[in-house]
Design a protein around this motif. Structure first.
Motif, PDB file in Angstrom:
ATOM      1  N   ALA A  71       0.816  -1.222   0.000  1.00  0.00           N
ATOM      2  CA  ALA A  71       0.000   0.000   0.000  1.00  0.00           C
ATOM      3  C   ALA A  71       0.851   1.275   0.000  1.00  0.00           C
ATOM      4  N   GLY A  72       2.081   1.165   0.483  1.00  0.00           N
ATOM      5  CA  GLY A  72       2.955   2.351   0.534  1.00  0.00           C
ATOM      6  C   GLY A  72       3.328   2.768   1.946  1.00  0.00           C
ATOM      7  N   LYS A  73       3.065   1.914   2.929  1.00  0.00           N
ATOM      8  CA  LYS A  73       3.338   2.268   4.330  1.00  0.00           C
ATOM      9  C   LYS A  73       4.844   2.436   4.567  1.00  0.00           C
ATOM     10  N   SER A  74       5.615   1.422   4.195  1.00  0.00           N
ATOM     11  CA  SER A  74       7.059   1.484   4.444  1.00  0.00           C
ATOM     12  C   SER A  74       7.688   2.660   3.703  1.00  0.00           C
ATOM     13  N   THR A  75       7.242   2.876   2.490  1.00  0.00           N
ATOM     14  CA  THR A  75       7.800   3.983   1.699  1.00  0.00           C
ATOM     15  C   THR A  75       7.539   5.316   2.406  1.00  0.00           C
ATOM     16  N   THR A  76       6.319   5.486   2.921  1.00  0.00           N
ATOM     17  CA  THR A  76       5.995   6.723   3.645  1.00  0.00           C
ATOM     18  C   THR A  76       6.896   6.859   4.871  1.00  0.00           C
ATOM     19  N   MET A  77       7.062   5.749   5.602  1.00  0.00           N
ATOM     20  CA  MET A  77       7.876   5.793   6.810  1.00  0.00           C
ATOM     21  C   MET A  77       9.340   6.095   6.475  1.00  0.00           C
ATOM     22  N   LYS A  78       9.806   5.537   5.368  1.00  0.00           N
ATOM     23  CA  LYS A  78      11.194   5.807   4.975  1.00  0.00           C
ATOM     24  C   LYS A  78      11.387   7.283   4.609  1.00  0.00           C
ATOM     25  N   MET A  79      10.343   7.886   4.057  1.00  0.00           N
ATOM     26  CA  MET A  79      10.459   9.321   3.750  1.00  0.00           C
ATOM     27  C   MET A  79      10.446  10.148   5.035  1.00  0.00           C
ATOM     28  N   LEU A  80       9.603   9.725   5.983  1.00  0.00           N
ATOM     29  CA  LEU A  80       9.535  10.446   7.265  1.00  0.00           C
ATOM     30  C   LEU A  80      10.851  10.349   8.039  1.00  0.00           C
ATOM     31  N   THR A  81      11.550   9.226   7.852  1.00  0.00           N
ATOM     32  CA  THR A  81      12.779   9.014   8.615  1.00  0.00           C
ATOM     33  C   THR A  81      14.030   9.373   7.800  1.00  0.00           C
ATOM     34  N   CYS A  82      13.809  10.030   6.656  1.00  0.00           N
ATOM     35  CA  CYS A  82      14.898  10.540   5.807  1.00  0.00           C
ATOM     36  C   CYS A  82      15.729   9.444   5.141  1.00  0.00           C
ATOM     37  N   PHE A  83      15.187   8.233   5.017  1.00  0.00           N
ATOM     38  CA  PHE A  83      15.914   7.192   4.293  1.00  0.00           C
ATOM     39  C   PHE A  83      15.605   7.261   2.797  1.00  0.00           C
TER      40      PHE A  83
END
Ligand code: ADP
Length: 304
Positions: free
Chosen positions: A39-51
């Motif tokens: 769904a895009g959860k990890s991708t969103t989290m990676k953007m929030l954590t600057c990865f």
């Protein structure tokens, strides 16, 4: 606001993994970030954590823009990635000391590590190699490393995936405890997880946000729907059931077993009985149920 996301979008090549999502989270909230796999959860989290850098849009943590000051953002964030890669040859205490060293903590480091070990229930395991630990204890080490620098915001990607029910309980308790005075955004595709820990839910599907509400009002919103479970003797077509007056949605959940939704107050039983008579079919069983959060999730993420 602890987390602010505005028009956040991420492309992998031509594929849009996160599609123009916006939300904000206040301090002290534990928010469930839900969606099916992909769904895009990890991708969103990676953007929030600057990865990962967003393709467009803005993500801010504690008012700091992730694309302007990533190092400052990382100081504010504790992150437990989905596949938490730990140094398996390091000892628990040694590893946490190593992580604490990276953050240049102001407080007495060994005292602080002792406290974190205590809080995460790692006392018995602190002198073992990480590679010797069970998945549940490795997850505790992951949480300990995420919390070691006293972050204001915790981002946890599937924190209980692969754990047994006892381990799940322990990890949930830990998260609730830490979430009391911090902001937690945790991803999951398990509804019970949300019911157990979160008072707010953000649901995404195929990169798009489909809900942002308190757990309670999400349940209330869908309470107006009734589900009728019907088992027929003979095969029926989905389109035939869809054509019955009053039927909202139709899902097959077993051989000749169907879930029919209807607005509360609509009694489908008579119409379904008539349908069986008209088509020469026989109803083997039927019962009504109220929509549970699990079904709400399925309903919201089925299409789109
Ligand atoms: P979720 O965490 O909700 O399971 P992800 O954010 O991991 O979803 O993935 C969203 C979509 O982006 C999926 O279709 C996935 O296959 C794709 N994706 C994720 N990471 C990458 C990557 N590094 N390169 C290409 N596509 C990716």
């Amino acid at each position: 606001m602890s987390i602010e996301v505005e028009g956040l979008t991420k492309f992998y090549g031509n594929q849009k993994a996160v599609d123009d999502i916006s939300f904000s989270i206040k301090s002290g909230e534990i928010v469930g970030f839900l969606g099916p796999n992909g769904a895009g959860k990890s991708t969103t989290m990676k953007m929030l954590t600057c990865f990962l850098n967003p393709s467009s849009g803005i993500a801010k943590v504690c008012g700091i823009d992730t694309s302007i000051s990533p190092i400052e953002v990382k100081r504010q964030i504790g992150y437990l990635p989905e596949h938490n890669s730990l140094y398996l040859d390091m000892y628990v205490k040694e590893y946490l000391g190593f992580v604490a060293g990276l953050y240049n903590l102001k407080q007495n480091t060994s005292q602080h590590i002792k406290l974190i070990i205590e809080k995460t229930g790692l006392g018995q395991e602190q002198n073992k190699k990480i590679g010797e630990l069970s998945k549940g204890y490795r997850q505790r080490v992951g949480l300990a490393q995420a919390m070691i620098h006293n972050p204001k915001v915790l981002i946890l990607d599937e924190p209980t995936s692969g754990l047994d029910p006892n381990q799940i309980n322990d990890i949930r308790k830990l998260i609730i405890e830490f979430g009391k005075d911090r902001t937690v955004l945790l991803s999951t595709h398990i509804m019970q997880e949300v019911e157990a820990m979160c008072d707010r839910v953000i649901i995404i599907n195929k990169g798009k946000m489909v809900a942002d509400d308190t757990t309670q009002s999400l349940q209330k919103r869908f309470k107006s729907t009734l589900i009728l479970n019907v088992e027929f003797k003979n095969t029926v077509k989905e389109s035939e059931l869809n054509a019955i007056l009053g039927v909202g949605s139709v899902t097959e959940y077993g051989k000749n077993k169907w879930k029919l939704s209807a607005e509360k107050g609509t009694d489908l039983r008579e119409a379904v009985f008539q349908f069986a008579v008209d088509t020469g079919n026989i109803i083997l069983s039927q019962n009504e149920e109220e929509q549970r959060l699990e079904e709400i999730f399925q309903h919201l993420t089925k299409n789109g």
